[in-house]
Design an enzyme around this catalytic site. Structure first.
Site, PDB file in Angstrom:
ATOM      1  N   GLU A  49      -5.412  -8.021  -1.634  1.00 33.94           N
ATOM      2  CA  GLU A  49      -6.294  -7.881  -0.486  1.00 33.94           C
ATOM      3  C   GLU A  49      -7.776  -7.478  -1.210  1.00 33.94           C
ATOM      4  OE1 GLU A  49      -5.580  -5.620   3.073  1.00 33.94           O
ATOM      5  OE2 GLU A  49      -3.809  -5.359   2.392  1.00 33.94           O
TER       6      GLU A  49
ATOM      7  N   GLU B 121       0.704  -1.216   0.129  1.00 32.04           N
ATOM      8  CA  GLU B 121       0.018   0.059  -0.025  1.00 32.04           C
ATOM      9  C   GLU B 121       0.960   1.378  -0.083  1.00 32.04           C
ATOM     10  OE1 GLU B 121      -2.990  -0.442   3.096  1.00 32.04           O
ATOM     11  OE2 GLU B 121      -4.257  -1.782   1.914  1.00 32.04           O
TER      12      GLU B 121
END
Length: 972
Positions: free
Chosen positions: A280, A175
């Site tokens: 994810e 991320e």
């Protein structure tokens, strides 16, 4: 093994492959021999949603990679191997080796479990070496070389310490577009590109063969994707897998457009197509919910990408898609079905594509196995599955259809094997079969299986059931709380509501039910208990104003994380009023009564739990089902071929596992129970045979693998609860049998608690803190299960959003033997106790067992039981009508060894019984149905060696023999 990184389907995205945008609602009549009237499952056309499946239109090989997970594995043994193997994740992401981000999830600890149970590759978030979130306080290190040193440490650990470094994939950034170092592409883009090249080069310097994934963005970004691909191509630092996250509810509608944009950018830049892993996906409201997860699985499988569920709660429970340490919930069965898919996927058209929370599905055809499968869910209306393109040369003019339902059972609620809800034998009409599936539950998922006609026509599960949402009952002193299905951060509730407020003695909920017949019923309650603050809970069950039992709830993660409690109750036929109350006497609040209730299910109990697992639906290796000749649907097992079943047990205890098969020659039959051999099964003569092993099963999922080097045709495996045999493994209080040393001590547990006496606490932490159990008499060398009732509520101080639970370990050392380690998952409350089973193979006849943990704390102990893995085996010719249940028990009496043999006639006609032992024999004439032949044979010494007993039963029409092994015994 599936190739880790298959090339994407060159035919493009699903939007390009669809032949129609929405399904029609035409009806094709089902026939069975002759035209029949609509079945009980038929529904009016205007009430249905339609899934259209075209078996003639392949969309590519089954990918099977959408059931991956982030931190789904916690420690070696958490979760158990059968759970991992059944769910069949092909890929996972874990932390960096020896990393500090979480207390568990180390890849070096879980790689064995993943790779031995079907996993293909393991991804590592290198930044999870840091202890904090966001990493390094959210700031890129001023001296970036300090991070490259971490990269070197992580890669070196895997290269030097892993048994399978070639199966790892390195993710240098997680991320980066969010709160981790590179937010704002316009200002930080060039920095990221330089850092990507530096990290990539560092990894390759240490491990040239390394595979690398990235960029790992929290959201899809077209602009940065183009820049990264262009830079990576120019500098020869392209990732092996392209990754990003699709976490929001809205991504059920937007993912396909993101992937299409990515593929377009690839073409324009001149790279790829690269494999994609969405590392994810999904939110809390999706986890543990079959009807939600199937929408994500369908989308990713259709686009042939791998994907991993997000990690919102804690590590080691497949991201809420299993229950406890070894049990399935409803979502686990969906993952298992997805893992069962083989062959090629085929076109499936839902009512609407790219719409959040709608009916979606996956369809596959395995031509070799002659089986078509459809998985679907997500809608709230009845479903019509229109299957066209049915090749009658492959599947036959007449097919059998079975539909199973995986219902929402709560995030922590155990679910047994899904029942058959539709079963039909139908003629194929113009290449089409139509299946109507009753459905009113958006949380449920379904499996449709289409095969040639089987030896026996499938039937619907006949169990009578009734269901009521807690909010639909008559409430007193309680409050209904909304749990909106669209709220991403809310754990799902069955009807999007639950009931709370069991805080006064007058609190209750009441409902009426029409009971069909007098008998025993099981009430199951999906409920949530805030274990950390409450502990376990309890309610009183009343029937027609009289107390009929106590409902006991195990401690849970929170008051919204739902488990399941069960209680048996005797009901008379007619309209009965049931009531769940916070008090048994109307004035005293029960311990732990503050429980949130979701749904109440009532079912008729007709005998012991019995489940039939068809062989043609097992996971097969080296063979396929046969539908030609005798026993259509049987599986030929010969040589190394195997059939693997994942069976579910409601309770820990003994079960009869029966194999139904045919043999052309005398043949041995191999049975492995979680990899442990069950010997003595086979056919001594050709013909139809059944072989039964009475074995000890842990609560939850067990892997049973069947083989036959000589060759048999296996039709089914059946499990039947044999609770009458549980006396062979009666639990004992830990405080009564353990000698404590080194600081381990006895403690009481405050209310509310479900401890049965005192607990053994402060065990482990050093080599001196141990508990010694002198071996119970009569339990010699052999295979055992050690059943431990335990508490472990240890956790770290906390994480930004994850609950950092800690597994505890118990080492069991046999004097004169070896040490076995058992992993005990966190169970939320020091006041609450769960049962966990350790496989224990003992080498000596009487060596004491020492329990402890020299390197960390062991769980607190309540009760222990040492259960022989196998009590007996039998092999019968079912055509003879001879059914003997034989038990053999070595015993000591006044210092002399005896062998007690009991043969119970389980048939419906008298049987002549002959018993032959090393110490003599005896014959019994005309043993009546239900009666037993019993004899205790003296060894005339203080001990006996291990051996076997042969018992032969003879009745009109034939005879059958079985050989039952027994262990050595020393009575001196």
């Amino acid at each position: 093994m599936r190739q880790p990184f298959p090339a994407p389907d060159p035919r493009g995205t699903r939007a390009h492959r669809l032949r129609r945008a929405a399904a029609s609602v035409g009806l094709v009549a089902l026939t069975a021999g002759a035209l029949v009237t609509p079945s009980v499952t038929s529904v009016a056309a205007e009430d249905v949603e339609v899934l259209q499946v075209d078996l003639s239109a392949s969309t590519g090989a089954v990918q099977g990679g959408a059931s991956g997970m982030l931190y789904g594995l916690g420690d070696d043994g958490v979760p158990t191997d059968p759970i991992v193997a059944g769910a069949h994740p092909t890929n996972v992401t874990q932390k960096a080796p020896h990393g500090a981000q979480h207390p568990n999830g180390d890849p070096l600890d879980v790689e064995r479990s993943l790779f031995e149970n079907g996993g293909d590759y393991l991804m590592v978030n290198i930044q999870d070496y840091y202890p904090d979130w966001p990493y390094n306080g959210g700031q890129r290190p001023e001296d970036f070389d300090s991070y490259l040193d971490i990269v070197r440490t992580v890669v070196t650990s895997i290269v030097e310490e892993s048994d399978h470094p070639e199966r790892y994939v390195f993710t240098p950034f997680n991320e980066p577009d969010g709160i981790n170092w590179y937010s704002g592409w316009g200002t930080m883009g060039d920095t990221f590109l330089a850092d990507w090249e530096a990290a990539y080069t560092t990894i390759k310097e240490i491990y040239p063969e390394a595979r690398i994934a990235g960029p790992g963005d929290a959201w899809w970004h077209g602009e940065s994707t183009r820049d990264i691909l262009t830079f990576a191509k120019a500098n020869d630092v392209l990732p092996d897998i392209w990754t990003w996250h699709e976490l929001g509810v809205e991504n059920l509608a937007t993912f396909r457009s993101h992937l299409a944009e990515f593929r377009q950018i690839e073409q324009e830049v001149g790279v790829g197509p690269l494999p994609v892993n969405i590392t994810e996906y999904a939110m809390r409201r999706d986890m543990g919910v079959p009807g939600q997860l199937v929408q994500w699985l369908a989308m990713f499988e259709d686009e042939k990408v791998d994907a991993q569920t997000a990690y919102w709660t804690y590590a080691g429970n497949l991201n809420d898609n299993m229950a406890k340490n070894n049990s399935a919930n409803g979502a686990w069965w969906l993952l298992k079905w997805y893992g069962d898919l083989t062959g090629e996927t085929v076109e499936l058209t839902p009512p609407a594509l790219d719409v959040v929370d709608t009916l979606q599905g996956i369809a596959a055809l395995d031509a070799d196995a002659r089986r078509a499968t459809v998985l679907f869910g997500g809608g709230s209306r009845d479903v019509r599955v229109e299957i066209e393109g049915v090749d009658t040369d492959l599947l036959g003019e007449t097919v059998d259809v079975q539909v199973r339902r995986a219902a929402f059972s709560g995030q922590e609620g155990e679910a047994l094997a899904p029942p058959v809800v539709v079963a039909e034998r139908v003629d194929v009409v113009d290449g089409t079969v139509t299946v109507d599936v009753p459905n009113g539950d958006r949380h449920s998922a379904y499996q449709v299986v289409l095969t040639p006609a089987l030896d026996e026509q499938p039937v619907v599960d006949p169990t009578w059931t009734a269901q009521v949402q807690a909010e639909a009952t008559q409430l007193s002193g309680l409050t209904v709380v909304d749990r909106p299905a669209g709220d991403a951060w809310t754990f799902a509730a069955s009807g999007a509501k639950d009931v709370r407020g069991f805080t006064s003695a007058s609190s209750s909920l009441t409902w009426s039910v029409d009971v069909p017949t007098t008998g025993t019923y099981r009430l199951s309650v999906i409920a949530a208990v805030n274990g950390p603050s409450v502990g376990p809970g309890s309610h009183a069950l009343f029937v027609d104003g009289e107390q009929a039992g106590t409902i006991r709830y195990e401690a849970g993660f929170s008051d919204a994380y739902r488990g399941k409690a069960e209680v048996l109750v005797d009901l008379e036929a007619g309209t009965r009023e049931l009531s769940v109350r916070a008090s048994a006497d109307g004035s005293t609040l029960l311990p732990g009564a503050n429980v949130a209730l979701d749904r109440l299910d009532l079912e008729r109990v007709d005998g012991p739990d019995t489940t039939v697992y068809p062989a043609h639906l097992a996971r097969l290796d080296g063979t396929v089902p046969s539908y030609d000749g005798e026993r259509p649907g049987s599986v030929e097992l010969h040589g190394d071929a195997t059939a693997t079943f994942y069976v579910a047990a409601r309770d820990t205890g003994y079960y009869d596992v029966t194999l139904d098969y045919a043999a052309d020659v005398p043949a041995s039959v191999g049975l492995l129970l979680n990899g442990r051999e069950v010997a003595g099964l086979g056919a001594d003569t050709p013909g139809e045979r059944t072989s039964t092993a009475r074995v000890h099963l842990a609560k939850g999922i067990t892997e049973l693998t069947v083989s036959s080097p000589d060759g048999v045709r296996l039709t089914s495996l059946t499990t039947v609860r044999a609770a009458d045999a549980d006396d062979a493994a009666a639990p004992v209080e830990a405080e009564d049998v353990l000698a404590l040393a080194g600081g381990a001590r006895l403690e009481s547990v405050s209310q509310p608690t479900d401890v049965s006496g005192l607990q053994v606490a402060w065990l482990g932490g050093s080599a001196e803190s141990v508990a010694v159990w002198e071996r119970p008499e009569g339990l010699g060398a052999g295979q055992y299960d050690l059943v431990v009732r335990y508490a472990n509520a240890e956790k770290n101080t906390g994480h930004a959003y994850n609950t950092d639970v800690v597994s505890r370990f118990l080492d069991v050392t046999e004097e004169g033997g070896s040490t076995t380690r058992g992993a005990f998952r966190h169970n939320y409350s020091w006041k609450g106790f769960w049962t966990h089973t350790i496989a224990l193979d003992l080498a000596t006849d009487d060596g004491a067992l020492t329990l402890g943990n020299a390197t960390g704390w062991a769980p607190n102990l309540d009760t222990l039981a040492l259960a022989p893995l196998v009590l007996d085996v039998s092999n019968e010719d079912p055509q003879t009508g001879v059914a003997l249940d034989v038990t053999v028990q070595p015993r000591c009496l006044a210092g002399t060894a005896y062998l007690a043999v009991r043969a119970t006639n389980g048939g419906d006609a008298p049987v002549d019984v002959a018993v032959d032992t090393p110490f003599g024999g005896r014959e019994f004439a005309g043993v009546a149905p239900g009666a037993a032949a019993y004899q205790s044979f003296s060894a005339r010494s203080t001990g006996l060696d291990a051996g076997s007993v042969t018992v032969t039963g003879t009745a009109d029409g034939g005879s059958g023999s079985q050989e039952v092994a027994f262990d050595a015994l020393d009575c001196a």
